[in-house]
Design a protein around this motif. Structure first.
Motif, short mmCIF file in Angstrom:
data_model
loop_
_atom_site.label_atom_id
_atom_site.label_comp_id
_atom_site.label_asym_id
_atom_site.label_seq_id
_atom_site.Cartn_x
_atom_site.Cartn_y
_atom_site.Cartn_z
N PHE A 133 0.86 -1.18 0.00
CA PHE A 133 0.00 0.00 0.00
C PHE A 133 0.90 1.24 0.00
O PHE A 133 1.15 1.84 1.05
CB PHE A 133 -0.94 0.00 1.21
N LEU A 135 0.53 4.31 -1.00
CA LEU A 135 -0.04 5.58 -0.53
C LEU A 135 0.03 5.69 0.99
O LEU A 135 0.42 6.73 1.54
CB LEU A 135 -1.49 5.69 -1.00
N THR A 136 -0.34 4.61 1.66
CA THR A 136 -0.31 4.61 3.13
C THR A 136 1.11 4.76 3.65
O THR A 136 1.37 5.55 4.58
CB THR A 136 -0.93 3.32 3.67
N THR A 139 2.40 8.33 3.05
CA THR A 139 1.77 9.26 3.99
C THR A 139 2.37 9.14 5.38
O THR A 139 2.61 10.15 6.06
CB THR A 139 0.25 9.00 4.05
N THR A 299 -5.00 9.37 0.49
CA THR A 299 -4.78 8.03 1.05
C THR A 299 -6.03 7.48 1.70
O THR A 299 -6.40 6.32 1.49
CB THR A 299 -3.63 8.08 2.06
N VAL A 302 -8.52 6.55 -1.14
CA VAL A 302 -8.15 5.45 -2.05
C VAL A 302 -7.91 4.15 -1.29
O VAL A 302 -8.46 3.09 -1.65
CB VAL A 302 -6.90 5.83 -2.87
N GLU A 303 -7.09 4.19 -0.25
CA GLU A 303 -6.71 2.97 0.45
C GLU A 303 -7.40 2.80 1.80
O GLU A 303 -7.38 1.69 2.36
CB GLU A 303 -5.19 2.93 0.66
N GLY A 304 -7.98 3.86 2.33
CA GLY A 304 -8.63 3.76 3.63
C GLY A 304 -7.61 3.66 4.76
O GLY A 304 -6.44 4.01 4.60
N THR A 305 -8.07 3.17 5.89
CA THR A 305 -7.19 3.02 7.07
C THR A 305 -6.64 1.60 7.10
O THR A 305 -7.15 0.73 7.81
CB THR A 305 -7.97 3.33 8.35
N LYS A 306 -5.61 1.39 6.32
CA LYS A 306 -5.04 0.05 6.19
C LYS A 306 -3.92 -0.23 7.19
O LYS A 306 -3.50 -1.38 7.33
CB LYS A 306 -4.47 -0.14 4.77
#
Length: 404
Positions: A133, A135-136, A139, A299, A302-306
């Protein structure tokens, strides 16, 4: 134009001699008989007070011929150029310090620059390999950098800059391309080997010359063009024989090159006003904070809280291990860029570019050894030719075209 220096005379109302409302004849006779003689008090009051007037020149609140506009007086222009992963400092050679102590300090900074970069690439690759992930992860790295910057400012480890809204608006495009460049780099690192990502990123000079020619009209010299040939040829040769090759990783690294080198165009098109306190380190700090606030909403969308413990554990990963590696990668991510700016303040851009080329070699070699990446002879040859071209490019950039 009214002068700030002035004198106190007998005509000044507050200092005029007061007469009795009903003077006696003797008093009137006294004033009439003595009026033709100059009074010492009147002479003293009619002369300007040099000490007082000299101190009042330019004092706030008094009219003066000089303009007191601190913004216009103190503001200067910063052209935040980008060289590889950092903006290039304008100017020529600068002395790095005095004697042996300065040399040792500069050598230590280069060592830290390489060390932080090695640790960042190793730990970052370990995280992205099992937690895909980008993006995560990107960030989180900007969040760690933002926390370090705020801590540095609040504890006065580094002076907090005074910045206006117009300056923030001018820095915003630089923050956007900085965010995209680091995101694309992490996307590439998650798809292909670290050594291959950095081999592709050796093509940064090619995109720098291309974008400068298209948007700034800066035509390269013959020597610069010739130095690009081994860069492009070496990357092509390494790509054809790369064991971990895939198009997603390849194009992500290429996109990283384009975004990072587009900072040259933005920095030359946009003139960023800065106060005396806004140096390169503070500029990078502001860009880091802006990058976090730019990428965090994307983030979450798109990816949520992963990156929660429950999600990481449900993916079969060791929560403590992933968090620790991500933290080390984030700290090293900010540290190596911070040290890079410190080096850039001590050496010329050409010297910094050569050091960046050596850094890329060190990262490629250490990553191959650590991850035991299979490397063929042709792949090694292509990587070596590309890096040699980057070194050649950094040298021929100093050759100025002859003017008629």
């Amino acid at each position: 134009m009214q002068s700030a220096a002035f004198g106190l005379s007998s005509s000044t109302p507050l200092l005029r001699s007061r007469r009795p409302s009903r003077p006696s004849p003797s008093a009137g006779s006294f004033f009439r008989t003595r009026s033709h003689q100059p009074s010492p008090i009147r002479n003293a009051l009619s002369r300007p007070l040099p000490l007082l007037s000299s101190r009042l020149v330019g004092a706030p609140g008094w009219a003066s011929g000089r303009s007191h506009a601190p913004d216009r007086k103190r503001a200067e222009v910063l052209v935040a150029r980008a060289s590889s992963s950092v903006p290039e400092r304008a100017g020529g050679e600068t002395s790095s310090g005095g004697g042996l102590l300065g040399t040792l300090q500069l050598g230590s900074l280069f060592g830290l620059w390489y060390l932080f970069n090695i640790y960042f690439n190793i730990y970052n690759k370990q995280v992205l390999k099992v937690f895909p992930f980008p993006l995560t992860i990107t960030t989180c790295q900007f969040a760690i950098g933002t926390a370090l910057v705020l801590f540095m400012w609040m504890t006065n480890l580094y002076r907090r800059p005074k910045i206006s809204s117009s300056q923030l608006a001018a820095i915003l495009p630089l923050a956007v391309v900085h965010t995209m460049g680091n995101l694309f780099t992490n996307m590439s690192l998650g798809k292909v080997a670290v050594s291959f990502t950095h081999t592709i990123k050796a093509m940064e000079p090619f995109f720098s010359v291309l974008l400068s020619s298209l948007f700034l009209g800066e035509l390269p010299t013959v020597w610069v063009v010739l130095s690009l040939v081994p860069i492009v040829g070496g990357v092509a040769l390494a790509s054809m024989t790369e064991a971990s090759f895939n198009w997603a990783g390849f194009w992500s690294a290429m996109a990283s090159n384009v975004t990072f080198q587009s900072r040259n165009v933005f920095s030359k098109k946009l003139m960023v006003k800065k106060e005396e306190s806004l140096d390169n380190i503070n500029l990078f700090s502001i860009i880091t904070i802006m990058s976090f606030f730019l990428l965090a909403p994307v983030t979450l969308f798109v990816e949520g809280t992963k990156f929660t413990p429950s999600f990481v554990q449900s993916a079969g990963l060791n929560v403590k291990q992933i968090y620790m590696r991500a933290l080390i990668a984030g700290l090293c991510f900010h540290a190596y860029q911070q040290v890079s700016y410190m080096i850039l303040a001590k050496v010329s851009p050409v010297t910094h570019s050569v050091g960046n080329c050596v850094k890329r070699v060190v990262v490629i070699v250490t990553s191959v050894l650590f991850f035991r990446t299979p490397v063929s002879l042709i792949n090694s040859l292509g990587t070596g030719v590309a890096l040699a071209g980057v070194f050649l490019y950094s040298r021929v950039k100093r050759i100025k075209p002859k003017t008629a």
